[in-house]
Scaffold this active site. Structure first.
Site, short mmCIF file in Angstrom:
data_model
loop_
_atom_site.label_atom_id
_atom_site.label_comp_id
_atom_site.label_asym_id
_atom_site.label_seq_id
_atom_site.Cartn_x
_atom_site.Cartn_y
_atom_site.Cartn_z
N ASP A 162 0.91 -1.15 0.00
CA ASP A 162 0.00 0.00 0.00
C ASP A 162 0.94 1.20 0.00
O ASP A 162 1.63 1.45 1.00
CB ASP A 162 -0.89 0.02 1.24
CG ASP A 162 -1.89 1.16 1.17
OD1 ASP A 162 -1.46 2.31 0.96
OD2 ASP A 162 -3.09 0.91 1.31
N HIS A 163 1.00 1.91 -1.11
CA HIS A 163 2.10 2.88 -1.21
C HIS A 163 1.99 4.03 -0.22
O HIS A 163 2.95 4.74 0.02
CB HIS A 163 2.27 3.39 -2.65
CG HIS A 163 1.31 4.46 -3.06
ND1 HIS A 163 0.04 4.20 -3.48
CD2 HIS A 163 1.43 5.81 -3.09
CE1 HIS A 163 -0.57 5.35 -3.77
NE2 HIS A 163 0.26 6.34 -3.54
N HIS A 186 -5.72 3.00 1.26
CA HIS A 186 -4.83 4.04 1.79
C HIS A 186 -5.38 4.71 3.05
O HIS A 186 -4.68 4.91 4.03
CB HIS A 186 -4.58 5.12 0.74
CG HIS A 186 -4.13 4.58 -0.58
ND1 HIS A 186 -3.27 3.53 -0.70
CD2 HIS A 186 -4.41 4.97 -1.85
CE1 HIS A 186 -3.04 3.28 -1.98
NE2 HIS A 186 -3.72 4.14 -2.70
C1 BG6 Z 1 -3.56 5.39 -6.21
C2 BG6 Z 1 -4.89 5.57 -6.86
O1 BG6 Z 1 -3.53 4.25 -5.42
O2 BG6 Z 1 -3.29 6.51 -5.39
C3 BG6 Z 1 -4.96 6.87 -7.65
O3 BG6 Z 1 -5.14 4.47 -7.73
C4 BG6 Z 1 -4.58 8.04 -6.76
O4 BG6 Z 1 -6.25 7.08 -8.19
C5 BG6 Z 1 -3.26 7.75 -6.07
O5 BG6 Z 1 -4.49 9.20 -7.56
C6 BG6 Z 1 -2.94 8.83 -5.06
O6 BG6 Z 1 -1.64 8.64 -4.60
P1 BG6 Z 1 -0.78 9.86 -4.06
O7 BG6 Z 1 0.47 9.22 -3.58
O8 BG6 Z 1 -0.61 10.82 -5.19
O9 BG6 Z 1 -1.61 10.46 -2.96
#
Ligand code: BG6
Length: 648
Positions: free
Chosen positions: A200-201, A263
């Site tokens: 989960d990034h 997230h």
């Molecule tokens: C991704 C989603 O997991 O996270 C995207 O699929 C979203 O739709 C993105 O834009 C948001 O990531 P960050 O790191 O830019 O907040």
């Protein structure tokens, strides 16, 4: 002023990082010609190499359908890295050394014939680089292939032999509770949970990891971290971007699946979980799982009361969601969601936890706002103070990264008057680390067998159990879409939902938001931050007059949510202003009579900046008074002397 970075040393730049490098391994990437590899994985590996955190006994073996040789793969990666690396300066020697360790074999992983050549190559690389039999399999492919890949690797004996074998799988992990359960069954059929690393990034973001560090390394907050002191918590993930050409994927997903279930629930778990017994991966993940298991599951009726969905419609120059490429013109997919959750445990009983996220909103910003219970106002009776603000602890996750505490202070002067002020810590000022992709720490931790930053099967399932009743209810009921215009705060229903609890969303006004007005466009951070702190929220009903023609103006307004109309002398509507618009700027420049009437069209939330506060800020930032004078003249045709500008 002392340079804070001189005091707070940054391990990334001031001193060599004492962390050991990754463990030796061969990283076998499935889907190596895809977007994820070039945008995130390779830049992350490169960052690790530049920071001295990549083992010398490391090599990459990429595989994908694209027919490329190792040389062509290296050439492609060398071209892409120029676009996607995150460092201030590109370190060519470091890259040259790294890319020589990249290899490629083309083929389809659904075809069992590819596995023998892959195995032979991994064995060859293992001998060449001395990786000790360790293999990190990275599944940068669609989730429907995770099970097949796990089976094929097992059946072709990839798991055998010396060294560890670990799998990183990308998101999304399931598209529903049922599919997530099925995916867990497939993935775990032949592999152990401790070999599976679910990415989960958000957990790779420093500001998210810092939630745990903040909570558990600072003694002053834990005693307050409960229902006795906290009134409510708000999680906000606003994206200004739309679906950016990803309509095909997004239309079968929606924001609840795309952002909340994964997230946002991860952040929720970090913020609200119990104190773990240690920082061991499973000690932390056990607490996260317990927390998510305590989130109340809603009945269909409760979904209607506690969750709101939205979809953006067109603006003057940009399409609405239903007009986006690869989107069903009658799509019911939500691009915005807001929901109130309850954590049914001893610590959080009765504390509402609000989450909201959406695309095509007014600003980009992720914040967590912890709002404390207010101090009793009664003690200030007999003073000019009519109300107290709540103290807030704000975690700025991105793009601004920092932590802020809001409180009130006495305004200097003979009488007891209060003004909201804040203390703020900004990562950019305290640390000097290079920007990262978030994947560095994932690859690094996985190589060390540290699963702290990865989700676990039971955690994923617990999160789906909360989300599924909402998805089911929404699928079963009609949606009145589109219901918000691009570049606004989202649907009105979200404000109404929280207003029913006697609360409001706390909007973190950022510098970008203020810069929409020409008055603030050239402002520097110090100046703009002071303006933001001086903004006072007000709410008006439909029909309320905010500015009456002829009255002396003493303030400017920023619309947080709602609509106001600018009227001509005959009461005709000249213009309608909405979320994010600023009006009445002349009021903070000079005490000139207003030249038009402005009336609320619907119930509207605004921020007011009083001339007295603006003048005080200009007195504190004298250099900026000149800029304001110029803008006043050019944009508002107001000739105002410096003294008048600074006189509250
Ligand atoms: C991704 C989603 O997991 O996270 C995207 O699929 C979203 O739709 C993105 O834009 C948001 O990531 P960050 O790191 O830019 O907040």
């Amino acid at each position: 002023m002392p340079d804070p970075s001189a005091v707070l040393r940054s391990p990334a730049t001031d001193a060599p990082d004492v962390s050991p490098p990754t463990e030796p391994c061969i990283m076998l990437i499935f889907g190596a010609s895809g977007d994820l590899t070039k945008r995130l994985l390779v830049p992350a590996i490169y960052n690790l190499a530049c920071d001295g955190l990549l083992s010398e006994n490391f090599a990459v073996l990429g595989t994908a359908m694209d027919g490329m040789t190792t040389e062509q793969f290296r050439a492609k990666m060398s071209e892409d890295i120029q676009k996607f690396h995150t460092r201030k300066e590109f370190d060519q020697p470091a890259w040259d050394k790294l890319i020589a360790r990249f290899h490629y074999i083309s083929g389809s992983f659904t075809d069992l014939k590819i596995y023998d050549p892959l195995k032979a190559k991994v064995a060859e690389l293992d001998a060449q680089y001395g990786a000790g039999g360790n293999v990190l399999f990275y599944f940068a492919v669609a989730p429907r292939f995770f099970g097949t890949l796990c089976d094929n690797l097992h059946n072709t004996g990839f798991k055998d032999g010396a060294g560890w074998k670990r799998v990183i799988v990308e998101k999304p992990f399931g598209t529903s509770l049922e599919s997530a359960l099925q995916l867990n069954r497939e993935v775990l059929a032949n592999w152990n949970e401790n070999q599976i690393y679910r990415v989960d990034h958000y957990l790779g973001k420093e500001t998210v990891q810092n939630l745990l560090a903040f909570r558990f390394s600072n003694g002053m907050f834990e005693p307050l971290w409960n229902k006795h002191h906290i009134d409510n918590i708000q999680f906000n993930v606003s994206e200004a971007v739309d679906v950016e050409g990803r309509g095909g994927y997004y239309d079968s997903s929606g924001v609840l699946r795309d952002m909340m279930q994964n997230h946002m629930f991860q952040m929720l778990a970090y913020l609200c979980m119990e104190v773990p017994g240690s920082f061991e991966p499973d000690a932390i993940r056990n607490e996260k799982a317990k927390l998510l298991q305590s989130v109340r599951h809603y009945t269909p009726e409760e979904v209607d009361l506690n969750a709101v969905r939205g979809q953006y419609g067109p603006s003057l120059d940009k399409p609405g969601y239903r007009q986006e490429k690869d989107v069903n013109p009658e799509s019911k997919t939500e691009t915005y969601a807001a929901a109130k959750f309850h954590v049914d445990n001893w610590r959080w009983e009765g504390v509402p936890i609000y989450l909201r996220s959406g695309k095509a909103l007014w600003k980009r910003g992720t914040e967590i706002v912890v709002e404390f219970k207010k101090a009793p106002e009664v003690i200030f009776r007999g003073t000019p103070i009519t109300g107290l603000n709540a103290n807030r602890l704000i975690f700025h996750i991105q793009p601004y990264q920092g932590i802020e505490i809001q409180f009130q202070a006495k305004v200097p002067g003979p009488r007891m008057q209060l003004q909201p002020v804040h203390m703020k810590f900004g990562y950019g000022e305290a640390f000097k680390a290079s920007r990262s992709t978030g994947y560095e720490v994932m690859i690094y931790s996985c190589s060390h067998g540290d699963a702290t930053l990865f989700s676990r099967g039971d955690l994923v399932e617990a999160a789906w159990r909360v989300a599924q009743p909402i998805l089911d209810r929404w699928a079963a009921t009609p949606a009145d879409f589109p219901n918000y215009i691009r570049s606004t705060w989202g649907p009105k229903a979200a404000a109404e939902m929280i207003a029913r609890d006697g609360r409001r969303w706390f909007e973190v006004v950022t510098e970008d938001v203020l810069k929409q007005s020409p008055l603030f466009r050239d402002g520097d951070t110090v100046f703009l931050e002071q303006v933001i702190m001086a903004l006072k929220p007000i709410q008006v009903a439909a029909g309320d007059v905010l500015i009456a023609k002829g009255d002396p103006g003493r303030e400017l307004f920023l619309i947080e949510q709602g609509e106001v109309e600018v009227l001509d002398d005959a009461g005709g509507v000249i213009r309608v202003l909405t979320d994010g618009d600023v009006f009445g700027e002349v009021g903070v420049l000079t005490a000139k009579a207003r030249n038009a009437t402005v009336r609320a069209k619907i119930p509207t939330d605004l921020y007011v900046l009083a001339k007295a506060d603006f003048s005080r800020i200009l007195r504190d930032n004298p250099t900026f008074a000149d800029t304001i004078q110029r803008v006043a003249k050019e944009r508002f045709r107001v000739d105002v002397g410096t003294d008048a500008l600074k006189a509250g």
